[in-house]
Design an enzyme around this catalytic site. Structure first.
Site, PDB file in Angstrom:
ATOM      1  N   TRP A 147       0.898  -1.156   0.000  1.00 53.39           N
ATOM      2  CA  TRP A 147       0.000   0.000   0.000  1.00 53.39           C
ATOM      3  C   TRP A 147       0.935   1.204   0.000  1.00 53.39           C
ATOM      4  O   TRP A 147       1.613   1.468   0.990  1.00 53.39           O
ATOM      5  CB  TRP A 147      -0.877  -0.047   1.257  1.00 53.39           C
ATOM      6  N   ASN A 170       7.006  -4.046   6.020  1.00 56.41           N
ATOM      7  CA  ASN A 170       5.862  -3.195   6.372  1.00 56.41           C
ATOM      8  C   ASN A 170       6.376  -2.122   7.315  1.00 56.41           C
ATOM      9  O   ASN A 170       7.182  -2.423   8.206  1.00 56.41           O
ATOM     10  CB  ASN A 170       4.782  -3.995   7.112  1.00 56.41           C
ATOM     11  N   GLU A 172     -21.429   7.430  12.223  1.00 52.60           N
ATOM     12  CA  GLU A 172     -20.999   6.141  11.684  1.00 52.60           C
ATOM     13  C   GLU A 172     -21.687   5.841  10.342  1.00 52.60           C
ATOM     14  O   GLU A 172     -21.058   5.342   9.410  1.00 52.60           O
ATOM     15  CB  GLU A 172     -21.279   5.038  12.716  1.00 52.60           C
ATOM     16  N   LYS A 203     -19.656   5.207   6.920  1.00 53.02           N
ATOM     17  CA  LYS A 203     -19.820   3.982   6.133  1.00 53.02           C
ATOM     18  C   LYS A 203     -20.178   4.309   4.691  1.00 53.02           C
ATOM     19  O   LYS A 203     -19.615   3.772   3.754  1.00 53.02           O
ATOM     20  CB  LYS A 203     -20.925   3.144   6.778  1.00 53.02           C
ATOM     21  N   GLU A 206     -17.226   5.868   2.782  1.00 58.24           N
ATOM     22  CA  GLU A 206     -16.130   4.906   2.583  1.00 58.24           C
ATOM     23  C   GLU A 206     -16.345   3.999   1.379  1.00 58.24           C
ATOM     24  O   GLU A 206     -15.421   3.747   0.618  1.00 58.24           O
ATOM     25  CB  GLU A 206     -16.033   3.970   3.798  1.00 58.24           C
TER      26      GLU A 206
END
Ligand code: F6R
Length: 609
Positions: free
Chosen positions: A75, A101, A482, A486, A489
């Site tokens: 990533w 990482n 929230e 959501k 996202e």
């Protein structure tokens, strides 16, 4: 975030490594790669930008015969996501391969030094300094060379290294980035996350910061950077392979939304004491007297966990009558926090690896504060470094968008609130009522899930809008935040959550004809107030979508669309109101043809700042 897989043993490594990478895809990545030994004393590397399946399909048919290999999903942090920047990275003599990482903070000075010594770099990454440094110190023993190299590195790392002259050895090190070893029969595995191991072994060893492990088919041994031997316990992983597979569901996100009746039930089992109206929580490591000394509670978290903590703070204050604040971990860690002896801190984290939450926790503990973990992943850094805590028991959460962790975190903190409340002013009758309501939640969540078709219609109705507003009060203010998190996202639709009364202080300017406004409006003590906010939206021709109780005719009459959630205890409504919001986000993303389980730019556990 990046994922690591390594294997040493008697089987062909590449299929094992590629399968391991697929199990880590959920963490979010943009490129991947694999390295194994070539029979001719060099290292075979194959890596590319894109999906693991692209890597797999482009592998040559005649893979070298080897006993060890390592692999990575990247990533991007330093350098764009392209083939050259993908891991594994090689030393200039192409004998050493490394996956990493974390972040090498002093990479630029190390790069300058190595270039001055004649090393040519092939990538823009911070990681590439590691194999070159190891090569600089290599005198026939990879372990020693890795240790000497790591002494020069500042920053965080989980690394796996191999050398083509030592074809049955992997050297693994950890400092700030998780590493778990898997112990097999004449084989060893290593990964950044347990899902990559669970198909092969349940015997695992969690490395701590500063530890180095040397793996061979015969087993492993661990030391620190100064060569002191360290004895490690082998733990048993309590995950089943089915838990990390999609089963009959189209996406992990949908599977995990549907798992919530089960995860709530699991979270209650053995903890809710219905007869006494109390909760039993092993693992807090607090003696009875310590409970009386608690004058304040502080919950530290990020993202969805922060919202679960916010919802829980209302419950804690109400049930325990203890002031409870909620802190964004990344803010707290740099604010020189004022830590006092009578405050009990909680680090709330699904993964137990979120860099900011971990750092905030360390800072509070360094100042003498007691920090308990509210964590899902057993053996994670927060679980191991905290003074005690509660596992939320929601089972592996694979989808990047967190769903079942929210309700399970809220449940664990509710049980804590009940326990401390019962030691103070909460009566056994009130405690029993709460437990009765908690026990009803799994069936009630199923009742909400049964309305998925209606939720889908609502989700489709918001697709044309360029803005969606979520409003709630009390614990449902956190649910509103929230719901908005959501939706943005996974569907990338612009939206935000607000405390309903705050609408008049700004967001109302954005409401026009047809603007979807999602109201969380259960029949609690705040409902009348929320009804007034609905009228205000109606007056501006906004489109009201209500999450309300089945018998609430007034709300239904005002709303353009509604989803019913069963009535529950006034304090427990967020457990139910959040379910349709998770489903709205899911169905909106699905209708837009988006990759629900791998939303753009996001990673499952954010292990860098
Ligand atoms: C949202 C999401 C993130 C995480 C956040 C904290 O769906 O997954 O916002 O909640 O990164 O992660 P944990 O709980 O692992 O500390």
């Amino acid at each position: 975030m990046c994922g690591i897989v390594g294997y040493v043993g008697t089987k062909a490594p590449v299929p094992i490594l590629v399968e391991g990478l697929k199990r880590l895809e959920y963490r979010g990545y943009d490129s991947s790669g694999v390295a194994t030994m070539n029979g001719d004393g060099s290292v075979f590397v194959h890596k590319r930008a894109g999906r693991v399946r692209d890597l797999e399909h482009s592998l040559p048919d005649d893979l070298p015969t080897a006993n060890a290999g390592l692999a990575h999903t990247r990533w991007a942090t330093h350098g764009e996501p392209n083939d050259a920047n993908s891991h594994p990275h090689l030393s200039h003599d192409e004998k050493i391969a490394v996956v990493h990482n974390g972040i090498v903070e002093n990479h630029s000075s190390l790069r300058t030094m190595l270039m001055g010594e004649g090393v040519t770099f092939r990538s823009d990454t911070d990681t590439e300094v590691i194999p070159h440094l190891i090569a600089r110190f290599y005198e026939g023993d990879l372990e020693t060379a890795v240790k000497r190299a790591l002494r020069l590195i500042q920053g965080s790392y989980g690394i796996v290294a191999m050398h083509s002259d030592e074809p049955e050895k992997l050297v693994v090190a950890r400092n700030g980035s998780p590493i778990v070893l898997g112990v097999g029969d004449s084989e060893m595995f290593v990964a950044s996350d347990a899902p990559a191991l669970v198909a092969h072994t349940k015997q695992v060893v969690y490395l701590e910061d500063g530890e180095i492990a040397v793996l061979s088919p015969e087993g492993f041994r661990t030391t620190d950077l100064a060569d002191r031997a360290i004895q490690k316990d082998v733990d048993e992983l309590d995950w089943e392979i089915e838990e990390i597979e999609r089963g009959d569901f189209e996406h992990f996100m949908l599977k995990e939304i549907h798992e919530q009746p089960l995860s709530i039930d699991r979270g209650l089992r053995g903890r809710a004491m219905a007869d006494f109206g109390d909760a039993k929580l092993g693992g807090l490591n607090l003696d009875r007297r310590a409970f009386f000394d608690i004058k304040r509670i502080c919950l530290i978290a990020c993202g969805t966990s922060l919202h679960a903590a916010m919802a829980a703070s209302y419950l804690i204050e109400e049930l325990a009558r203890v002031p409870c604040s909620v802190e964004i971990a990344s803010e707290l860690r740099y604010r020189n926090p004022i830590v006092d002896a009578n405050t009990l801190y909680f680090a709330v984290s699904q993964s137990g690896e979120t860099a900011d939450t971990l750092a905030a926790m360390r800072e509070v503990r360094r100042k003498g504060g007691i920090v308990l973990g509210v964590v899902n992943v057993v053996g994670s850094s927060i679980a191991r470094e905290s003074d005690g805590g509660m596992y939320i028991r929601s089972g592996p959460e694979i989808a990047v968008a967190s769903t079942k962790a929210f309700t399970s975190q809220l449940l664990a903190l509710t049980l804590f609130a009940l326990k401390i409340g019962r030691m103070r002013d909460l009566s056994s009758t009130a405690g029993r009522e709460l437990i009765h309501a908690l026990n009803a939640l799994p069936d009630q969540i199923n009742a909400v899930l049964a309305q998925s078709e209606a939720v889908k219609t609502i989700a489709h109705s918001i697709l044309e809008s360029n803005y969606v507003l979520f409003l709630g009060r009390g614990g449902n203010y956190a649910t509103a935040l929230e719901g908005a998190l959501k939706l943005k996202e996974v569907s990338y639709i612009q939206c935000e959550g607000f405390a309903a009364a705050e609408m008049k202080h700004g967001p109302i300017a954005l409401i026009g004809k047809g603007t979807p406004v999602i109201f969380l409006c259960p029949q609690d003590h705040l409902r009348e107030k929320t009804l007034s906010n609905m009228e205000e939206v109606k007056a501006r021709k906004g489109r009201i979508i209500a999450i309300c109780n089945p018998d609430d005719e007034r709300v239904k009459a005002l709303a353009d669309a509604y989803i019913e959630v069963p009535r529950t205890h006034n304090l427990l409504t967020p457990f139910l109101t959040v379910i349709p919001l998770q489903l709205i986000a899911y169905y909106a993303a699905l209708a837009l043809g988006l990759d629900v389980d791998k939303p753009r730019n996001l990673a499952k556990s954010v292990t860098v700042e």
